[in-house]
Design an enzyme around this catalytic site. Structure first.
Site, PDB file in Angstrom:
ATOM      1  N   GLY A 185       8.802  -7.920  61.412  1.00  0.00           N
ATOM      2  CA  GLY A 185       9.750  -8.578  62.307  1.00  0.00           C
ATOM      3  C   GLY A 185      10.847  -7.614  62.692  1.00  0.00           C
ATOM      4  N   ARG A 231      25.175 -10.517  58.619  1.00  0.00           N
ATOM      5  CA  ARG A 231      24.481  -9.657  57.655  1.00  0.00           C
ATOM      6  C   ARG A 231      25.435  -8.790  56.822  1.00  0.00           C
ATOM      7  NH1 ARG A 231      21.368  -6.181  58.514  1.00  0.00           N
ATOM      8  NH2 ARG A 231      19.858  -6.631  56.868  1.00  0.00           N
ATOM      9  N   TYR A 238      24.894  -9.579  53.090  1.00  0.00           N
ATOM     10  CA  TYR A 238      24.087  -8.580  52.361  1.00  0.00           C
ATOM     11  C   TYR A 238      24.799  -7.253  52.170  1.00  0.00           C
ATOM     12  CZ  TYR A 238      20.503 -11.561  54.612  1.00  0.00           C
ATOM     13  OH  TYR A 238      19.766 -12.599  55.092  1.00  0.00           O
ATOM     14  N   CYS A 242      38.147 -17.148  60.724  1.00  0.00           N
ATOM     15  CA  CYS A 242      39.204 -17.393  59.738  1.00  0.00           C
ATOM     16  C   CYS A 242      38.695 -17.098  58.338  1.00  0.00           C
ATOM     17  CB  CYS A 242      39.681 -18.821  59.854  1.00  0.00           C
ATOM     18  SG  CYS A 242      40.354 -19.134  61.465  1.00  0.00           S
TER      19      CYS A 242
HETATM   20  N1  LLP Z   1       6.605 -12.363  56.602  1.00  0.00           N
HETATM   21  C1  LLP Z   1       7.226 -13.211  55.768  1.00  0.00           C
HETATM   22  C2  LLP Z   1       6.444 -14.140  54.977  1.00  0.00           C
HETATM   23  C3  LLP Z   1       8.619 -13.167  55.641  1.00  0.00           C
HETATM   24  O1  LLP Z   1       9.227 -13.999  54.803  1.00  0.00           O
HETATM   25  C4  LLP Z   1       9.365 -12.253  56.415  1.00  0.00           C
HETATM   26  C5  LLP Z   1      10.818 -12.190  56.327  1.00  0.00           C
HETATM   27  C6  LLP Z   1       8.672 -11.407  57.290  1.00  0.00           C
HETATM   28  C7  LLP Z   1       7.282 -11.483  57.352  1.00  0.00           C
HETATM   29  C8  LLP Z   1       9.364 -10.406  58.170  1.00  0.00           C
HETATM   30  O2  LLP Z   1      10.075  -9.473  57.433  1.00  0.00           O
HETATM   31  P1  LLP Z   1      10.709  -8.183  58.177  1.00  0.00           P
HETATM   32  O3  LLP Z   1       9.568  -7.331  58.667  1.00  0.00           O
HETATM   33  O4  LLP Z   1      11.503  -8.686  59.305  1.00  0.00           O
HETATM   34  O5  LLP Z   1      11.515  -7.529  57.147  1.00  0.00           O
HETATM   35  N2  LLP Z   1      17.679 -12.297  56.903  1.00  0.00           N
HETATM   36  C9  LLP Z   1      17.309 -11.088  56.180  1.00  0.00           C
HETATM   37  C10 LLP Z   1      15.830 -10.875  56.201  1.00  0.00           C
HETATM   38  C11 LLP Z   1      15.077 -12.063  55.693  1.00  0.00           C
HETATM   39  C12 LLP Z   1      13.609 -11.860  55.816  1.00  0.00           C
HETATM   40  C13 LLP Z   1      12.891 -13.110  55.524  1.00  0.00           C
HETATM   41  N3  LLP Z   1      11.477 -12.992  55.627  1.00  0.00           N
HETATM   42  C14 LLP Z   1      18.052  -9.905  56.788  1.00  0.00           C
HETATM   43  O6  LLP Z   1      18.831 -10.116  57.699  1.00  0.00           O
HETATM   44  O7  LLP Z   1      17.898  -8.783  56.340  1.00  0.00           O
END
Ligand code: LLP
Length: 471
Positions: free
Chosen positions: A325, A367, A371, A398
């Site tokens: 993603g 983020r 994080y 705020c």
């Molecule tokens: N597949 C599954 C089952 C997942 O849970 C996720 C992400 C992805 C694929 C995609 O992961 P990516 O390639 O985008 O790393 N909000 C957090 C990231 C949470 C990811 C949740 N799952 C951030 O802003 O870093």
């Protein structure tokens, strides 16, 4: 949970004010490193940043600020690179993980570039369907899918549903039975590998909500139950170890463990695992020092280890699938903010940090607060040769934790009305945005060949007031 005792020191002013290196020259602040900025990013004759041939000042004049600005060609070329690399490494399909950012245009673009889409809710499914993505290119995730979401997925002919619990098995089987179809499913396996940016730690038991455990036998049991249900067809196993991962080591451990389950299923139940989906998590550079493995090397190393593990286990080689993603959309967009106030604050030992307040913040990028994420920020509406000053770019909410970029050197002549650009905000910023303090969420636009297209329009106060029946 980080906590500190009550007292005067509510910011880590003493510890981190030298945490980023002072740039060698003022001119270095104007530089746009290709590691973090979209491929087309450049400064024009005025010194203003252009993306896809569009000057950020024009983009803001047309769509207001804050603004998410995508480089369409960059996004598409990332999609192609991921598809090519992972298909080359044995993948049947590379799914774009829509949670990173989704609009109908992005759904169409990644589909045109040959990707499938991983949706994690009925809402994401609805957007993909509205974009005309064929059902068999979709995969549905979720640790608590509602019956309505499952029914919608089955009605759309979603190619894969990923089973995450024993309840899921019953709900998907019942819904498929009612619809008179046999639904292909994968079992999400918790492999006990928790990926953390650069390293991974193997845990003895998996203390998190996703998937079915390998170590307790829950995953084996799920497969046994699915095999008995005529409305379900088990096509494979799924593992996702985490996000913002820079090398293949965690994937290799995960692959080895999933292959060991595949071997057990083959030996004990005569079940062939045809498909192995190793999820997403491929990391990107937010700051120059981030050094993720190149997509081709990562794909090759993962494919190679799966091949070797399967050969050693004596099982047929499954086809692979992946779900990146962040790596598709993250680096392809920037956020543009307008500076509202510039406030020097004295730190200890005579040091000064300049708080630069912008017109967004934790509502469009949570983020940093959530994080401790790091970002690269630069003056976007002009160049400057002023001496660098140590800044903290903060939002307008705020909350003192409302920080966009914790430590950044910016030109000392920065003033209200200047535009700042934050790099690599395409993933998990707009998709996790909120209306905290009743701020309307920014527009998302895409630039290509000098033209802008709206992906999501800016929210208005009327949009927000419309939710309140008493207003
Ligand atoms: N597949 C599954 C089952 C997942 O849970 C996720 C992400 C992805 C694929 C995609 O992961 P990516 O390639 O985008 O790393 N909000 C957090 C990231 C949470 C990811 C949740 N799952 C951030 O802003 O870093």
């Amino acid at each position: 949970m980080r906590a500190h005792p009550a007292g005067p020191l509510h910011a880590d002013v003493a510890s981190s004010h030298e945490s980023v290196a002072r740039p060698a020259t003022p001119a270095a602040l104007n530089h746009l490193s290709s590691a973090v900025w979209p491929a087309s990013a450049r400064r024009n004759a005025d010194g203003a940043i252009e993306i896809g041939g569009v000057d950020v000042r024009d983009a803001v004049a047309a769509h207001s600020s804050p603004l998410f600005l995508f480089d369409e060609d960059d996004l598409r070329s990332r999609a192609r690179r991921y598809r090519d690399a992972y298909v080359g490494a044995g993948a049947r399909l590379v799914y774009y993980a829509a949670k990173a950012f989704l609009s109908t245009s992005v759904a169409r673009w990644v589909t045109e570039e040959g990707l499938g889409i991983d949706v994690a809710s009925g809402g994401e499914l609805a957007v993909a369907l509205r974009a005309g993505v064929p059902g068999d290119r979709l995969l549905m995730h979720g640790n608590n899918k509602s019956v309505e979401e499952i029914e919608a997925a089955i009605a759309a002919g979603v190619g894969r549903i990923v089973v995450d619990s024993f309840e899921d098995i019953v709900r998907i089987a019942d819904a498929a039975g009612r619809a008179g179809v046999v639904q292909p499913v994968l079992v999400r396996v918790t492999v006990g590998v928790e990926a953390h940016t650069h390293e991974f730690i193997a845990t003895a038991h998996e203390d998190q909500k996703f998937g079915l455990s390998l170590s307790t036998g829950a995953a084996d049991e799920a497969v046994r139950r699915i095999a008995k249900l005529p409305s379900l067809a088990l096509v494979g196993l799924h593992s996702h170890i985490g996000s913002q991962i820079f090398d293949a080591a965690g994937f290799q451990v995960a692959a080895a463990r999933v292959v060991s389950l595949a071997q057990r299923l083959w030996d004990e139940q005569g079940i062939e695992v045809e498909e192995l989906n190793l999820g997403g998590g491929m990391g990107i550079a937010y700051v120059d020092s981030d050094d993720p493995l190149d997509v081709a090397d990562m794909a090759f190393q993962i494919g190679d280890i799966v091949g070797k593990e399967c050969a050693a286990a004596g099982i047929p080689l499954p086809t692979l699938a992946f779900e990146p993603g962040r790596a598709i959309v993250g680096p392809a967009a920037i956020t543009i903010y307008e500076v509202g106030t510039v406030k020097p604050v004295e730190l200890d030992r005579g040091a000064v940090r300049t708080y630069v307040s912008v017109d967004g913040g934790m509502s469009d990028n949570i983020r940093t607060a959530l994080y401790d994420a790091e970002y690269t920020v630069t003056l976007a509406s002009r160049e400057s040769s002023a001496e660098p000053v140590l800044c903290r770019v903060v939002g307008k909410h705020c909350e003192s934790g409302d920080i966009v970029v914790r430590d950044a050197w910016l030109p000392g002549d920065l003033a209200p009305g200047d535009l700042l650009a934050v790099a690599a905000t395409g993933a998990y910023c707009r998709s996790m945005a909120s209306n905290y303090n009743y701020l309307p969420r920014p527009a998302v636009v895409a630039a290509a060949q000098g033209r802008l297209a709206v992906l999501l329009r800016r929210e208005t106060l009327d949009d927000l007031l419309a939710l309140d029946p008493g207003a």
